[in-house]
Design an enzyme around this catalytic site. Structure first.
Site, PDB file in Angstrom:
ATOM      1  N   LYS A 126      42.797  31.289  60.326  1.00 15.16           N
ATOM      2  CA  LYS A 126      41.776  30.717  59.441  1.00 15.16           C
ATOM      3  C   LYS A 126      41.014  31.867  58.793  1.00 15.16           C
ATOM      4  O   LYS A 126      40.514  32.748  59.505  1.00 15.16           O
ATOM      5  CB  LYS A 126      40.849  29.842  60.286  1.00 15.16           C
ATOM      6  CG  LYS A 126      39.811  29.084  59.521  1.00 15.16           C
ATOM      7  CD  LYS A 126      39.154  28.048  60.424  1.00 15.16           C
ATOM      8  CE  LYS A 126      37.869  27.518  59.825  1.00 15.16           C
ATOM      9  NZ  LYS A 126      37.213  26.552  60.706  1.00 15.16           N
ATOM     10  N   ASP A 265      39.796  14.689  56.297  1.00  9.28           N
ATOM     11  CA  ASP A 265      40.649  15.877  56.451  1.00  9.28           C
ATOM     12  C   ASP A 265      40.272  16.647  57.718  1.00  9.28           C
ATOM     13  O   ASP A 265      40.968  17.575  58.109  1.00  9.28           O
ATOM     14  CB  ASP A 265      40.544  16.794  55.229  1.00  9.28           C
ATOM     15  CG  ASP A 265      39.120  17.176  54.893  1.00  9.28           C
ATOM     16  OD1 ASP A 265      38.293  16.263  54.685  1.00  9.28           O
ATOM     17  OD2 ASP A 265      38.807  18.379  54.864  1.00  9.28           O
TER      18      ASP A 265
HETATM   19  P1  AMP Z   1      35.918  22.106  55.329  1.00 12.79           P
HETATM   20  O1  AMP Z   1      34.585  21.688  54.818  1.00 12.79           O
HETATM   21  O2  AMP Z   1      35.896  23.318  56.196  1.00 12.79           O
HETATM   22  O3  AMP Z   1      36.681  20.985  55.948  1.00 12.79           O
HETATM   23  O4  AMP Z   1      36.753  22.557  54.046  1.00 12.79           O
HETATM   24  C1  AMP Z   1      37.166  21.668  53.054  1.00 12.79           C
HETATM   25  C2  AMP Z   1      38.342  22.234  52.318  1.00 12.79           C
HETATM   26  O5  AMP Z   1      37.960  23.435  51.637  1.00 12.79           O
HETATM   27  C3  AMP Z   1      39.509  22.591  53.211  1.00 12.79           C
HETATM   28  O6  AMP Z   1      40.691  22.222  52.551  1.00 12.79           O
HETATM   29  C4  AMP Z   1      39.381  24.074  53.371  1.00 12.79           C
HETATM   30  O7  AMP Z   1      40.634  24.691  53.626  1.00 12.79           O
HETATM   31  C5  AMP Z   1      38.809  24.502  52.027  1.00 12.79           C
HETATM   32  N1  AMP Z   1      38.011  25.726  52.137  1.00 12.79           N
HETATM   33  C6  AMP Z   1      36.884  25.905  52.852  1.00 12.79           C
HETATM   34  N2  AMP Z   1      36.412  27.161  52.707  1.00 12.79           N
HETATM   35  C7  AMP Z   1      37.263  27.807  51.874  1.00 12.79           C
HETATM   36  C8  AMP Z   1      37.340  29.128  51.315  1.00 12.79           C
HETATM   37  N3  AMP Z   1      36.432  30.056  51.604  1.00 12.79           N
HETATM   38  N4  AMP Z   1      38.373  29.406  50.508  1.00 12.79           N
HETATM   39  C9  AMP Z   1      39.302  28.480  50.196  1.00 12.79           C
HETATM   40  N5  AMP Z   1      39.280  27.234  50.670  1.00 12.79           N
HETATM   41  C10 AMP Z   1      38.288  26.887  51.503  1.00 12.79           C
HETATM   42 MG    MG Z   2      38.139  21.244  57.353  1.00 13.60          MG
END
Ligand code: AMP
Ligand code: MG
Length: 506
Positions: A126, A265
């Site tokens: 990650k 997700d």
């Molecule tokens: P999360 O809120 O962590 O569930 O993230 C939502 C989506 O945004 C997921 O598909 C993550 O993989 C993507 N995401 C979160 N942070 C980043 C980042 N810094 N760069 C690219 N994608 C991100």
């Molecule tokens: Mg997530």
């Protein structure tokens, strides 16, 4: 489609020494629409700052002899296994109620690994750089949040709650830019799979029922093999996922865990806690507790979690409709009946968990559920009115003499409730002291208190990992009041932590 891996990217460790790796790539057997092959972006100066030897051993890995620099190369994504090819998963999701196309924006699957007991695990990095799903994100992660995930996921595991785990944290030697520049890091996440409700939403919105069925059969083979080849297996699959989700969220409720971002997700089909962005533990009991800075309306508040889990299961059921039955109306009817069972499932799991916390037997006696419900709810109401600490109230009831909640005994209402509870204990048989012994084994002394977590992360960011390691060690034995236990890890923060904020996508 296949991508070329430059020779120098392969892990330069002799594979002749048996480190226990048994690598597989079962996910790559799915239709290509479910993933994109992608290489982790190399980092400047990888440095291993945390490695979970206990977890490595439990996976059948023996990496003790491997120099730290070599592990840092592997767990930063600078070097890759020769077997399999890294990839990022495609998925979609309902975020705060709205549907969005997503995918692993900053996670890259290194490989799958089969442990000596035959269980399959995902090894995922990650913060490994941009992927085709990154949208505007940088694909990176900051050290503090990755250490936070390491700490809290290990705490959840020690509390007996299904969770993804953390094998390593590697500092990248690069800065990531959030509100200010921060040290970057890559976390190695271990999960029994990264299949999410959102993976099925993605499959469903492609309108290719065969792909959807292939994905479902893959998930069934991986997590519910007893359903393979069964007639009506898709609705049984739905029910099995619901059962795990109900149990999981009931366990969160029982320890005061606020996940903070229960988007679809972030809901694992396998029933593990996943995505440790904005999560935090509640101190004073209040169902309205919210820590996430963006959760302005309390959608993911502590007390809302069972309802949201229900909502998420409805989205899951919808995504399975085309493969539940060819007859749309019949599929809707069957799925609706199943989803309507969810409130009962989670209510039953919650009641079992709370009874356990209070040393009460349920099914073995003829004590009715309604009685126990009101007994438990009256205690919770008292806690809310008195802003009593959730964790410590249960330790106080368990007879923990050193407990900071001792002042509760001066409260008349509390004492009246205790008298009712003692009567209930005597009805089931056995003494209060025996009930208290059982309670001590299930009610934690130490949880990751927000102020302590922040404190140890601040020190770690300055390069001092000792406070982090001390807290981690205590969290690994949450039910023990250890002699080395610094007295100040059990109490809540002085004053209130109502202003404490957590963040997504860190
Ligand atoms: P999360 O809120 O962590 O569930 O993230 C939502 C989506 O945004 C997921 O598909 C993550 O993989 C993507 N995401 C979160 N942070 C980043 C980042 N810094 N760069 C690219 N994608 C991100
Ligand atoms: Mg997530």
């Amino acid at each position: 489609m296949s991508i070329e891996v430059p020779q120098h990217r392969f892990w330069d460790v002799s594979l002749e020494t048996d480190m226990g790796w048994r690598l597989e790539s079962t996910y790559l057997g799915l239709p290509e629409t479910f993933y994109s092959q992608v290489l982790p972006e190399p980092v400047a100066r990888p440095q291993l700052v945390k490695f979970n030897t206990t977890l490595a051993n439990s996976l059948g890995l023996n990496l003790d002899q491997i120099p730290m620099e070599k592990l840092a190369n592997l767990f930063s994504g600078n070097q890759l296994f020769r077997e399999g090819l890294p990839f990022a998963q495609a998925y979609a999701g309902h975020q705060y109620g709205g549907f969005t196309m997503l995918g692993d924006g900053r996670a890259v699957m290194l490989s799958e690994h089969r442990d000596p007991d035959g269980r399959l695990w995902d090894i995922q990095l990650k913060g490994a750089g941009r992927t085709p799903y990154s949208r505007n994100g940088d694909g990176r992660a900051a050290l503090g949040p990755m250490l936070r995930e390491y700490l809290i996921s290990e705490a959840m595991y020690a509390l007996g709650i299904p969770t993804t785990r953390s094998l390593a944290v590697v500092a990248t030697g690069e800065r990531v830019h959030r509100e200010r520049p921060l040290p970057g890091a890559v976390l190695t996440r271990i999960a029994i799979s990264h299949l999410r409700v959102g993976t099925f939403e993605y499959a469903n919105c492609r309108n290719e029922p065969e792909e959807l069925a292939t994905l479902a059969d893959y998930a069934i083979a991986r997590h519910f093999p007893e359903l393979t080849h069964q007639p009506d297996r898709m609705v049984k699959f739905l029910r099995s996922v619901m059962q795990r989700q109900a149990k999981l969220v009931a366990q969160w409720m029982a320890v005061g865990f606020v996940h903070g971002v229960m988007n679809t997700d972030n809901v694992s089909i396998a029933g593990e806690t996943i995505d440790y962005g904005p999560c935090a533990f509640m101190n004073a009991y209040d169902p309205a507790t919210v820590f996430s800075s963006i959760d302005r309306h309390g959608r993911y508040a502590y007390g809302n979690q069972p309802r949201i889990a229900n909502w998420n299961m409805a989205r899951f059921a919808e995504s399975l409709l085309p493969i539940i039955s060819d007859d749309r109306n019949e599929a809707i009817e069957v799925a609706t009946t199943a989803v309507h069972e969810f409130p009962h499932l989670i209510q039953a799991d919650w009641l079992s968990a709370l009874r356990l916390k209070l040393g009460l037997h349920g099914a073995a006696t003829d004590i009715d559920e309604a009685h126990d419900h009101s007994l438990i709810n009256d205690l919770l109401d008292w806690m809310k009115q008195n802003r009593a600490d959730f964790t410590n109230t249960f330790r106080t009831l368990a007879g923990d003499e050193e407990n900071v909640g001792c002042a509760y005994w001066e409260d008349q209402k509390f004492c009246e409730w205790v008298a009712r509870w003692e009567t209930r204990v005597s009805v089931q048989g056995g003494s209060v002291a025996q009930a208290q012994e059982r309670m001590k084994a299930v009610n934690p002394v130490v949880i990751p208190r927000n102020h302590r977590v922040e404190e140890v992360l601040a020190n770690a960011n300055r390069g001092d990992f000792q406070p982090f390691d001390t807290l981690l060690e205590l969290l690994r034995h949450p039910f023990e009041r250890r002699s080395t236990n610094p007295a100040d890890y059990a109490p809540p923060p002085p004053g209130t932590d109502a202003c404490y904020q957590t963040f997504c996508g860190t």
